[in-house]
Scaffold this motif. Structure first.
Motif, PDB file in Angstrom:
ATOM      1  N   VAL A 189      32.182  33.207  37.160  1.00 28.88           N
ATOM      2  CA  VAL A 189      32.054  34.239  38.188  1.00 28.88           C
ATOM      3  C   VAL A 189      33.447  34.705  38.619  1.00 28.88           C
ATOM      4  O   VAL A 189      33.728  35.885  38.709  1.00 28.88           O
ATOM      5  CB  VAL A 189      31.250  33.694  39.403  1.00 28.88           C
ATOM      6  CG1 VAL A 189      31.330  34.675  40.562  1.00 28.88           C
ATOM      7  CG2 VAL A 189      29.808  33.461  39.005  1.00 28.88           C
ATOM      8  N   ALA A 190      34.343  33.719  38.848  1.00 29.64           N
ATOM      9  CA  ALA A 190      35.685  34.056  39.329  1.00 29.64           C
ATOM     10  C   ALA A 190      36.437  34.896  38.304  1.00 29.64           C
ATOM     11  O   ALA A 190      37.235  35.746  38.673  1.00 29.64           O
ATOM     12  CB  ALA A 190      36.452  32.787  39.636  1.00 29.64           C
ATOM     13  N   SER A 191      36.188  34.682  37.025  1.00 27.70           N
ATOM     14  CA  SER A 191      36.953  35.399  36.024  1.00 27.70           C
ATOM     15  C   SER A 191      36.416  36.808  35.750  1.00 27.70           C
ATOM     16  O   SER A 191      37.059  37.593  35.080  1.00 27.70           O
ATOM     17  CB  SER A 191      37.004  34.603  34.719  1.00 27.70           C
ATOM     18  OG  SER A 191      35.702  34.541  34.178  1.00 27.70           O
ATOM     19  N   GLU A 192      35.223  37.102  36.265  1.00 22.11           N
ATOM     20  CA  GLU A 192      34.633  38.434  36.048  1.00 22.11           C
ATOM     21  C   GLU A 192      35.571  39.544  36.562  1.00 22.11           C
ATOM     22  O   GLU A 192      35.807  40.542  35.893  1.00 22.11           O
ATOM     23  CB  GLU A 192      33.280  38.506  36.771  1.00 22.11           C
ATOM     24  CG  GLU A 192      32.531  39.812  36.595  1.00 22.11           C
ATOM     25  CD  GLU A 192      32.120  40.076  35.149  1.00 22.11           C
ATOM     26  OE1 GLU A 192      32.042  41.257  34.785  1.00 22.11           O
ATOM     27  OE2 GLU A 192      31.896  39.110  34.386  1.00 22.11           O
ATOM     28  N   VAL A 220      38.425  40.008  34.277  1.00 23.58           N
ATOM     29  CA  VAL A 220      38.036  40.769  33.072  1.00 23.58           C
ATOM     30  C   VAL A 220      38.112  42.269  33.375  1.00 23.58           C
ATOM     31  O   VAL A 220      38.651  43.054  32.585  1.00 23.58           O
ATOM     32  CB  VAL A 220      36.604  40.370  32.615  1.00 23.58           C
ATOM     33  CG1 VAL A 220      36.109  41.305  31.517  1.00 23.58           C
ATOM     34  CG2 VAL A 220      36.590  38.928  32.144  1.00 23.58           C
ATOM     35  N   ILE A 221      37.587  42.665  34.530  1.00 23.64           N
ATOM     36  CA  ILE A 221      37.628  44.089  34.915  1.00 23.64           C
ATOM     37  C   ILE A 221      39.084  44.532  35.088  1.00 23.64           C
ATOM     38  O   ILE A 221      39.482  45.611  34.627  1.00 23.64           O
ATOM     39  CB  ILE A 221      36.837  44.325  36.228  1.00 23.64           C
ATOM     40  CG1 ILE A 221      35.374  43.923  36.044  1.00 23.64           C
ATOM     41  CG2 ILE A 221      36.920  45.798  36.648  1.00 23.64           C
ATOM     42  CD1 ILE A 221      34.576  43.837  37.335  1.00 23.64           C
ATOM     43  N   LEU A 222      39.873  43.671  35.735  1.00 18.85           N
ATOM     44  CA  LEU A 222      41.300  43.998  35.925  1.00 18.85           C
ATOM     45  C   LEU A 222      41.983  44.239  34.581  1.00 18.85           C
ATOM     46  O   LEU A 222      42.708  45.226  34.407  1.00 18.85           O
ATOM     47  CB  LEU A 222      42.010  42.842  36.644  1.00 18.85           C
ATOM     48  CG  LEU A 222      42.052  42.864  38.172  1.00 18.85           C
ATOM     49  CD1 LEU A 222      42.618  41.550  38.682  1.00 18.85           C
ATOM     50  CD2 LEU A 222      42.882  44.023  38.680  1.00 18.85           C
ATOM     51  N   GLN A 223      41.736  43.327  33.643  1.00 20.25           N
ATOM     52  CA  GLN A 223      42.361  43.432  32.313  1.00 20.25           C
ATOM     53  C   GLN A 223      41.897  44.691  31.589  1.00 20.25           C
ATOM     54  O   GLN A 223      42.666  45.341  30.894  1.00 20.25           O
ATOM     55  CB  GLN A 223      42.014  42.196  31.451  1.00 20.25           C
ATOM     56  CG  GLN A 223      42.608  40.889  31.964  1.00 20.25           C
ATOM     57  CD  GLN A 223      44.089  40.752  31.635  1.00 20.25           C
ATOM     58  OE1 GLN A 223      44.700  41.655  31.090  1.00 20.25           O
ATOM     59  NE2 GLN A 223      44.675  39.626  32.009  1.00 20.25           N
TER      60      GLN A 223
END
Lengths: 116, 229
Positions: free
Chosen positions: B17-20, B23-26
């Motif tokens: 969840v935290a990395s979602e 992912v959008i940022l990247q």
């Protein structure tokens, strides 16, 4: 052994390059720090002048700039307007520019005003 | 054993969840924003960065403001991120060429929440933050304006209300909504610690007056500027 020394020197040099801010040329510095008030052409009619209580100096005017020595210009860029009894609106740039960069700007100003 | 499995499963799920947001940022943000650092080391490098650095966003922005702004972005810098790329000589002064300004993309509310969560984890170093912090307190808007404008000349580059003040810097009448008070104290104390090539000068404002300036920014931010515009 010699190879190791070469790598070490290269590594240290790269490290120093990546950690130290570059010394920028006078034109880039003029655009980054001075344009906002002194204007794109240096005529003192920059983006910010509309609501300023004191108008920025016209750097293209030999009359306005001719009376200032290089030492005065260096001082006002480094220490700000108050250092030469001028406006607080001119900030001190000593934390943004090295002495060499300020000397570069003084030369750049002399080209703009074609004086001194 | 069952509890250990549950703990591991929850930890993995939490990390996913935290990395979602990351992912959008990247995927959507890194072409304009630096999220790993360091700050630009030359003026040319600075001008190539299309938006503000975000690698210390968690020490800079107020999460609630950020979340709302990402859904409904509004221009904060009247002349864009780098004014030199958006101005042209005018009859009385240099003018903003608004045709060159691009709107910030809007995110969906759920994406904005994820991205905000990811950004708030990106913290500034201790060297950037320094030791000065906001000590609280308040000031009248009129005295605050004297400290901000008359004593320190900050209005030369910043608007203190819509249409009043300088245009090269970001508007300051919403600054306290956008930014954490400690960040404001730290940035005014030493702007170059955050960004060595920022056009914001270190005016060597006294520590006491920096507190007053942040109090003033907080007073300004209480106004409902969106309604007044």
């Amino acid at each position: 052994m010699r190879k190791n020394k070469l790598f070490l020197t290269l590594f240290v040099s790269l490290l120093m390059l990546s950690s130290a801010a570059w010394s920028d040329d006078a034109e880039d510095n003029y655009k980054n720090y001075c344009w906002q008030c002194h204007g794109m052409t240096g005529d003192g009619m920059g983006l910010n002048v509309q609501d300023m209580s004191v108008q920025p100096r016209d750097h293209t005017s030999a009359k306005a700039m001719g009376g200032r020595s290089d030492a005065d210009l260096f001082k006002v860029i480094k220490e700000g307007g108050l250092a030469i009894d001028k406006s607080v609106l001119m900030p001190p740039w000593r934390d943004s520019l090295s002495d060499d960069e300020i000397h570069g700007l003084v030369k750049y100003l002399r080209k703009l005003c074609q004086c001194g | 054993m069952r509890y250990l499995f549950l703990f591991v499963a929850l930890t993995v799920a939490n990390a996913a969840v935290a990395s979602e947001g990351m992912v959008i940022l990247q995927k959507r943000c890194v072409s304009c924003h630096e999220i790993s650092g360091p700050a630009a080391q030359s003026v040319q490098e600075l001008w190539q960065r299309k938006g503000p650095d975000l690698f210390y966003a968690g020490s800079k922005y107020n999460a609630e403001w950020l979340k709302k702004w990402l859904v409904k972005p509004r221009r904060i810098r009247p002349a864009g991120h780098h004014p030199i790329q958006h101005i042209q000589p005018g009859k009385k002064r240099d003018m903003v060429d608004t045709t060159t300004l691009r709107p910030h993309p809007a995110l969906s509310p759920s994406d904005a929440e994820e991205v905000t969560e990811a950004l708030m984890k990106l913290k500034a170093s201790a060297e950037m933050m320094g030791t000065a912090v906001f000590k609280g307190g308040s000031i009248s808007a009129s005295f605050g304006e004297m400290v901000f404008d008359k004593f320190n000349g900050c209005m030369a580059c910043h608007e203190i209300e819509p249409g009043y003040g300088g245009l090269s810097g970001p508007e300051v009448y919403t600054a306290a909504k956008r930014y954490q008070a400690d960040y404001l104290v730290s940035f005014i104390t030493d702007p170059q610690a955050w960004n060595p090539k920022t056009p914001m000068p270190n005016k060597h404002v006294s520590a006491a007056n920096i507190q007053k300036i942040v109090q003033y920014l907080q007073a300004l931010a209480k106004e409902n500027w969106d309604e007044k515009k």
